[in-house]
Design an enzyme around this catalytic site. Structure first.
Site, PDB file in Angstrom:
ATOM      1  CD  GLU A 261     -36.689  51.003 -43.570  1.00 50.64           C
ATOM      2  OE1 GLU A 261     -37.910  50.819 -43.637  1.00 50.64           O
ATOM      3  OE2 GLU A 261     -36.041  50.687 -42.561  1.00 50.64           O
ATOM      4  CD  GLU A 262     -34.754  49.906 -39.428  1.00 49.24           C
ATOM      5  OE1 GLU A 262     -35.811  50.407 -38.979  1.00 49.24           O
ATOM      6  OE2 GLU A 262     -34.640  48.690 -39.710  1.00 49.24           O
TER       7      GLU A 262
ATOM      8  CG  ASP B 170     -35.767  45.354 -40.079  1.00 44.25           C
ATOM      9  OD1 ASP B 170     -35.605  45.763 -41.249  1.00 44.25           O
ATOM     10  OD2 ASP B 170     -36.332  46.035 -39.209  1.00 44.25           O
TER      11      ASP B 170
ATOM     12  CG  HIS C 173     -36.557  47.836 -35.145  1.00 38.08           C
ATOM     13  ND1 HIS C 173     -37.537  48.802 -35.334  1.00 38.08           N
ATOM     14  CD2 HIS C 173     -36.158  47.477 -36.393  1.00 38.08           C
ATOM     15  CE1 HIS C 173     -37.716  48.997 -36.638  1.00 38.08           C
ATOM     16  NE2 HIS C 173     -36.892  48.205 -37.288  1.00 38.08           N
TER      17      HIS C 173
ATOM     18  CG  ASP D 139     -37.789  46.006 -44.580  1.00 42.45           C
ATOM     19  OD1 ASP D 139     -37.137  45.262 -43.817  1.00 42.45           O
ATOM     20  OD2 ASP D 139     -38.008  47.209 -44.348  1.00 42.45           O
TER      21      ASP D 139
ATOM     22  CG  HIS E 294     -33.769  48.767 -44.864  1.00 38.10           C
ATOM     23  ND1 HIS E 294     -33.031  48.603 -43.721  1.00 38.10           N
ATOM     24  CD2 HIS E 294     -34.980  48.221 -44.604  1.00 38.10           C
ATOM     25  CE1 HIS E 294     -33.761  47.993 -42.801  1.00 38.10           C
ATOM     26  NE2 HIS E 294     -34.956  47.733 -43.313  1.00 38.10           N
TER      27      HIS E 294
HETATM   28 ZN    ZN Z   1     -36.701  46.983 -42.339  1.00 39.24          ZN
END
Ligand code: ZN
Length: 301
Positions: free
Chosen positions: A166-167, A132, A267, A195, A120
């Site tokens: 994706e998130e 990420d 995140h 990922d 992603h």
């Molecule tokens: Zn991810």
């Protein structure tokens, strides 16, 4: 005598070839698959530097529905277009905004036996998403570029994907798997997902293990296990990663892949270029390339 017969045959064949002034049998035979090339840090890290720059110019993130995501997808597409991929932007709607999956097909190979590798490309809004999942995106991109530079002629058809949104719920990959044309699911032998591929302090690579035990998944998981074992790199088996691999498993497409695991900055605003270990990222990129190359040069059954 029986033992020496192949040698005699080979000698006769060589002599005939010499007499004919050429080796037509050898020339006509398909070239044996070369082993995968090896990429180094400079083949991978510049992609992450570019994604960091895109986030920096666009409010600090590359999230779905933002200019940061659009610029990310345009950047990866341009890299692929320059080396000869057939690229497609697949639009979909989510949360009031248009998202895009980027699909890149390498011309050739058996279209009834497709090998896919993906990651992603979106971040969360809280940060630039460099581990990420810039890291998985860059590892897949380095693989695609290496395949193109080597002018690989695969047995299986080779397709790469960078997923949007994706998130928050795997929206891009779900859209892709649910809108495949008739026969499209069956044609995909295996989907490989990556990922988070450059996590700091990685000691163990977490290899995904599809609980379906489908042939295409077992073949790929075994290939990753062998790849890492041959380099004395420790691995640990996990189920799916909760990432886009789930979207494929949900529609019965065999999946595999690996992750280097969750970092402290996941995140967060600190998931920046300093949150990726270049050595880990390079090991991961070579594992993606090595196994993708191996499976792509294996005839689909
Ligand atoms: Zn991810």
């Amino acid at each position: 005598m029986a033992l020496h017969q192949p040698l005699v045959k080979a000698a006769v064949a060589a002599l005939c070839a010499t007499l004919l002034g050429a080796a037509p049998a050898e020339a006509a035979a398909p070239a044996a698959p070369r082993s995968a090339p090896v990429v180094d840090e400079q083949d991978v890290m510049p992609y992450l530097t570019a994604l960091q720059g895109i986030a920096d110019r666009n409010g600090g993130n590359r999230a779905h529905g933002t200019e940061g995501y659009l610029e990310s997808v345009r950047y990866v597409k341009q890299v692929l277009d320059q080396v000869g991929f057939r690229t497609t932007l697949q639009p979909f709607r989510h949360a009031g905004a248009t998202g895009y999956n980027l699909i890149a097909d390498w011309p050739g190979g058996d279209a009834r036996h497709v090998l896919m590798a993906g990651a992603h490309l979106d971040s969360v809004e809280a940060g630039p998403g460099i581990n990420d999942n810039g890291s998985g995106s860059a590892a897949v991109l380095a693989t695609a570029v290496a395949v193109a530079k080597a002018r690989l002629r695969p047995e299986r058809h080779l397709r790469f994907a960078w997923w949007g949104a994706e998130e928050g719920g795997l929206f891009g990959s779900k859209y892709y798997t649910k809108t495949l044309p008739a026969g499209g699911r069956e044609a995909i032998d295996t989907y490989l997902n990556f990922d988070q591929a450059g996590s700091k302090n990685t000691a163990t690579w977490l290899v995904t293990h599809d609980p379906s035990e489908a042939a295409g998944a077992v073949e790929a998981t075994d290939a990753f296990e062998s790849y890492f074992a041959a380099r004395s790199i420790p691995t640990f088996d996990i189920g799916d990663t909760g990432s886009d691999d789930q979207s494929f498993a949900a529609v019965g497409i065999p999946m595999a892949g690996f992750t280097t695991g969750i970092s402290d900055c996941i995140h967060s605003a600190c998931d920046d270029i300093k949150n990726v270990d270049p050595a880990t990222e390079t090991v991961s990129a070579n594992a993606v390339l090595g196994v993708t190359w191996q499976l792509a040069t294996t005839k689909g059954r």
